[in-house]
Design an enzyme around this catalytic site. Structure first.
Site, PDB file in Angstrom:
ATOM      1  N   ARG A   9      48.543 -25.039  67.072  1.00  0.00           N
ATOM      2  CA  ARG A   9      48.090 -23.513  66.991  1.00  0.00           C
ATOM      3  C   ARG A   9      47.066 -23.092  66.075  1.00  0.00           C
ATOM      4  NH1 ARG A   9      53.109 -19.967  67.907  1.00  0.00           N
ATOM      5  NH2 ARG A   9      51.676 -18.543  68.562  1.00  0.00           N
ATOM      6  N   CYS A  10      46.819 -23.986  65.171  1.00  0.00           N
ATOM      7  CA  CYS A  10      45.942 -23.515  64.041  1.00  0.00           C
ATOM      8  C   CYS A  10      44.547 -23.919  64.360  1.00  0.00           C
ATOM      9  CB  CYS A  10      46.441 -24.280  62.735  1.00  0.00           C
ATOM     10  SG  CYS A  10      45.224 -23.823  61.291  1.00  0.00           S
TER      11      CYS A  10
END
Length: 113
Positions: A9-10
């Site tokens: 998600r980063c």
């Protein structure tokens, strides 16, 4: 073998993963939010990074601000906080041949490839 501690998600972590894919070298991915680290593993990573535990903490995370910010914590307590709350661990971390870097910016990964 190269290892990346990755959070899909980063964006920085995804960029770091792309750098490894482009390198055409073999590597393994550890999604550390799912495959959580224990205190020993995290301590070993911190040692390879040659930093203090506080330098691996994402201090802008709400968990840090709500539970830990402003408190006098020992290195052991900081490591325990990261083990209990893996979102606090800075990412991505790449390890290769007993060297490690935090991929911020992601191009730092190239230093150890």
């Amino acid at each position: 073998m190269i290892k990346i501690y990755h959070n899909p998600r980063c964006s920085k972590s995804r960029q770091g993963l792309a750098i490894l894919e482009e390198s055409k070298k073999e590597f393994s991915v550890v999604k550390y939010l799912n495959d959580t680290l224990n205190e020993t593993e995290l301590t070993e990573i911190i040692t390879l990074l040659n930093i203090s535990p506080i330098d691996l903490v994402r201090k802008n995370e709400s968990i840090w601000k709500e539970k830990y910010k402003g408190k006098e914590l020992t290195d052991s307590e900081i490591i325990k906080a990261m083990v209990e709350n893996p979102k606090l661990i800075e990412r991505p971390i790449v390890i290769h041949d007993k060297k490690a870097v935090i991929g911020r910016p992601p191009q730092k990964i190239l230093e150890i490839l």
